[in-house]
Design a protein around this motif. Sequence first.
Motif, PDB file in Angstrom:
ATOM      1  N   LEU A 133       0.820  -1.206   0.000  1.00 22.20           N
ATOM      2  CA  LEU A 133       0.000   0.000   0.000  1.00 22.20           C
ATOM      3  C   LEU A 133       0.857   1.261   0.000  1.00 22.20           C
ATOM      4  N   VAL A 134       1.991   1.223   0.677  1.00 24.16           N
ATOM      5  CA  VAL A 134       2.902   2.373   0.634  1.00 24.16           C
ATOM      6  C   VAL A 134       3.371   2.604  -0.803  1.00 24.16           C
ATOM      7  N   ALA A 135       3.690   1.512  -1.485  1.00 24.71           N
ATOM      8  CA  ALA A 135       4.103   1.631  -2.887  1.00 24.71           C
ATOM      9  C   ALA A 135       2.966   2.186  -3.745  1.00 24.71           C
ATOM     10  N   MET A 136       1.731   1.760  -3.466  1.00 22.81           N
ATOM     11  CA  MET A 136       0.596   2.253  -4.238  1.00 22.81           C
ATOM     12  C   MET A 136       0.345   3.737  -3.982  1.00 22.81           C
ATOM     13  N   MET A 137       0.642   4.199  -2.772  1.00 22.91           N
ATOM     14  CA  MET A 137       0.508   5.633  -2.504  1.00 22.91           C
ATOM     15  C   MET A 137       1.568   6.413  -3.291  1.00 22.91           C
ATOM     16  N   ALA A 138       2.763   5.843  -3.414  1.00 22.64           N
ATOM     17  CA  ALA A 138       3.793   6.482  -4.234  1.00 22.64           C
ATOM     18  C   ALA A 138       3.355   6.523  -5.701  1.00 22.64           C
ATOM     19  N   VAL A 139       2.682   5.462  -6.128  1.00 24.54           N
ATOM     20  CA  VAL A 139       2.149   5.430  -7.495  1.00 24.54           C
ATOM     21  C   VAL A 139       1.072   6.498  -7.664  1.00 24.54           C
ATOM     22  N   GLN A 140       0.208   6.653  -6.660  1.00 21.60           N
ATOM     23  CA  GLN A 140      -0.822   7.687  -6.717  1.00 21.60           C
ATOM     24  C   GLN A 140      -0.200   9.083  -6.783  1.00 21.60           C
ATOM     25  N   GLY A 178      -3.114   1.953 -17.667  1.00 24.51           N
ATOM     26  CA  GLY A 178      -2.577   0.718 -17.109  1.00 24.51           C
ATOM     27  C   GLY A 178      -2.218   0.876 -15.634  1.00 24.51           C
ATOM     28  N   ILE A 179      -1.630   2.007 -15.286  1.00 25.75           N
ATOM     29  CA  ILE A 179      -1.277   2.266 -13.886  1.00 25.75           C
ATOM     30  C   ILE A 179      -2.531   2.364 -13.031  1.00 25.75           C
ATOM     31  N   PHE A 180      -3.528   3.102 -13.499  1.00 29.15           N
ATOM     32  CA  PHE A 180      -4.777   3.241 -12.757  1.00 29.15           C
ATOM     33  C   PHE A 180      -5.418   1.878 -12.505  1.00 29.15           C
ATOM     34  N   ILE A 181      -5.517   1.053 -13.533  1.00 32.33           N
ATOM     35  CA  ILE A 181      -6.206  -0.232 -13.419  1.00 32.33           C
ATOM     36  C   ILE A 181      -5.471  -1.162 -12.461  1.00 32.33           C
ATOM     37  N   TYR A 182      -4.191  -1.356 -12.680  1.00 34.93           N
ATOM     38  CA  TYR A 182      -3.453  -2.368 -11.919  1.00 34.93           C
ATOM     39  C   TYR A 182      -3.141  -1.907 -10.498  1.00 34.93           C
ATOM     40  N   SER A 183      -2.884  -0.626 -10.300  1.00 37.81           N
ATOM     41  CA  SER A 183      -2.629  -0.154  -8.933  1.00 37.81           C
ATOM     42  C   SER A 183      -3.918  -0.170  -8.116  1.00 37.81           C
ATOM     43  N   GLY A 184      -5.035   0.225  -8.736  1.00 40.32           N
ATOM     44  CA  GLY A 184      -6.303   0.201  -8.023  1.00 40.32           C
ATOM     45  C   GLY A 184      -6.727  -1.201  -7.644  1.00 40.32           C
ATOM     46  N   THR A 185      -6.562  -2.151  -8.565  1.00 41.95           N
ATOM     47  CA  THR A 185      -6.923  -3.536  -8.280  1.00 41.95           C
ATOM     48  C   THR A 185      -6.045  -4.115  -7.186  1.00 41.95           C
ATOM     49  N   LEU A 186      -4.759  -3.829  -7.235  1.00 39.88           N
ATOM     50  CA  LEU A 186      -3.842  -4.347  -6.218  1.00 39.88           C
ATOM     51  C   LEU A 186      -4.157  -3.762  -4.849  1.00 39.88           C
ATOM     52  N   LEU A 213       8.493  19.807 -17.595  1.00 40.46           N
ATOM     53  CA  LEU A 213       8.200  18.455 -18.055  1.00 40.46           C
ATOM     54  C   LEU A 213       9.221  17.458 -17.511  1.00 40.46           C
ATOM     55  N   CYS A 214      10.465  17.877 -17.363  1.00 42.34           N
ATOM     56  CA  CYS A 214      11.478  17.001 -16.766  1.00 42.34           C
ATOM     57  C   CYS A 214      11.160  16.704 -15.307  1.00 42.34           C
ATOM     58  N   VAL A 215      10.695  17.718 -14.584  1.00 46.32           N
ATOM     59  CA  VAL A 215      10.310  17.511 -13.182  1.00 46.32           C
ATOM     60  C   VAL A 215       9.168  16.501 -13.098  1.00 46.32           C
ATOM     61  N   LEU A 216       8.198  16.606 -13.991  1.00 44.46           N
ATOM     62  CA  LEU A 216       7.104  15.641 -14.011  1.00 44.46           C
ATOM     63  C   LEU A 216       7.627  14.239 -14.296  1.00 44.46           C
ATOM     64  N   GLY A 217       8.572  14.139 -15.221  1.00 40.65           N
ATOM     65  CA  GLY A 217       9.138  12.829 -15.527  1.00 40.65           C
ATOM     66  C   GLY A 217       9.855  12.216 -14.340  1.00 40.65           C
ATOM     67  N   VAL A 218      10.572  13.038 -13.594  1.00 45.73           N
ATOM     68  CA  VAL A 218      11.326  12.552 -12.432  1.00 45.73           C
ATOM     69  C   VAL A 218      10.391  12.160 -11.289  1.00 45.73           C
ATOM     70  N   SER A 219       9.171  12.702 -11.276  1.00 48.23           N
ATOM     71  CA  SER A 219       8.245  12.419 -10.175  1.00 48.23           C
ATOM     72  C   SER A 219       7.834  10.954 -10.096  1.00 48.23           C
ATOM     73  N   VAL A 220       8.114  10.164 -11.133  1.00 46.85           N
ATOM     74  CA  VAL A 220       7.766   8.739 -11.087  1.00 46.85           C
ATOM     75  C   VAL A 220       8.837   7.913 -10.386  1.00 46.85           C
ATOM     76  N   VAL A 221       9.999   8.492 -10.123  1.00 44.63           N
ATOM     77  CA  VAL A 221      11.112   7.731  -9.544  1.00 44.63           C
ATOM     78  C   VAL A 221      10.771   7.151  -8.169  1.00 44.63           C
ATOM     79  N   PRO A 222      10.189   7.930  -7.221  1.00 39.90           N
ATOM     80  CA  PRO A 222       9.845   7.328  -5.929  1.00 39.90           C
ATOM     81  C   PRO A 222       8.917   6.120  -6.057  1.00 39.90           C
ATOM     82  N   ALA A 223       7.983   6.177  -6.984  1.00 35.19           N
ATOM     83  CA  ALA A 223       7.081   5.040  -7.184  1.00 35.19           C
ATOM     84  C   ALA A 223       7.838   3.829  -7.704  1.00 35.19           C
TER      85      ALA A 223
END
Length: 244
Positions: free
Chosen positions: A64-71, A167-175, A220-230
């Motif tokens: 769930l912590v990982a899913m919050m990072a994904v959110q 894909g992220i929405f579907i699989y993270s929500g289901t998990l 846009l680079c900052v947005l791209g980097v925001s996925v790293v914690p997830a």
Amino acid sequence: MGLFGGAYAVFIPALLSFVNGAIYSRLPDKPAPRADENEKSLTLLVIVNDIREGIGYVCKSRTLVAMMAVQFALGATTAGYAFGVVVHLSVHMGLSPWHVGFTMAASGVGGITASILLERLVPLKQYLAVLLISLIGVGVILATYSAIHSVLLAAACLFVLDFCWVGIFIYSGTLSQYVTDDAHLARVDSVADLVFLGASSISALLAGVLISDGHVAKYLCVLGVSVVPALVALLFIKRADETE
């Protein structure tokens, strides 16, 4: 807006909202609670305690912590990407408003395609691969989008971008639902919404600061980097945590 004009661009969503309201008005009324039912008073203390309980429950599960990072990644990238993309397409690439609209429409097509095909092609048990590949795709596309100067490539990247998001929405929500017991589903969903909206607000704030100064590529680079914690959080998910 370039195709129909500004007035129609405002009128069409208003008309759709009116239609939705008319449909909802036909729904049956919610049954009134019985007189002997004890209703929980909705005080500030109760709300705070519920939020604290939800956060505590999430923190006990590595999944769930990982899913919050994904959110957080979803909130940051989906809320703010349009600002940077629209400015890049219209200012840097010099596209007309209707060209910008049609180019960005490829994003919606990608999302619809993913919602129809993805679960049929990839079983949900492959969630980790889907989430990792999709997050990497989102990060790479956003971080490099300012270097694109081909309309066809710009549209193709937006197609893939929305495909990855869905894909992220579907699989993270289901998990998240899978590892959460029924008693805590609402609280976990509330924490996820809080993280998503918080990231969206931060993203919009950064858009106002950076884009107004002409730093579209940096934004846009900052947005791209925001996925790293997830991505990092997903790598530390324990398989045993899935059965909690």
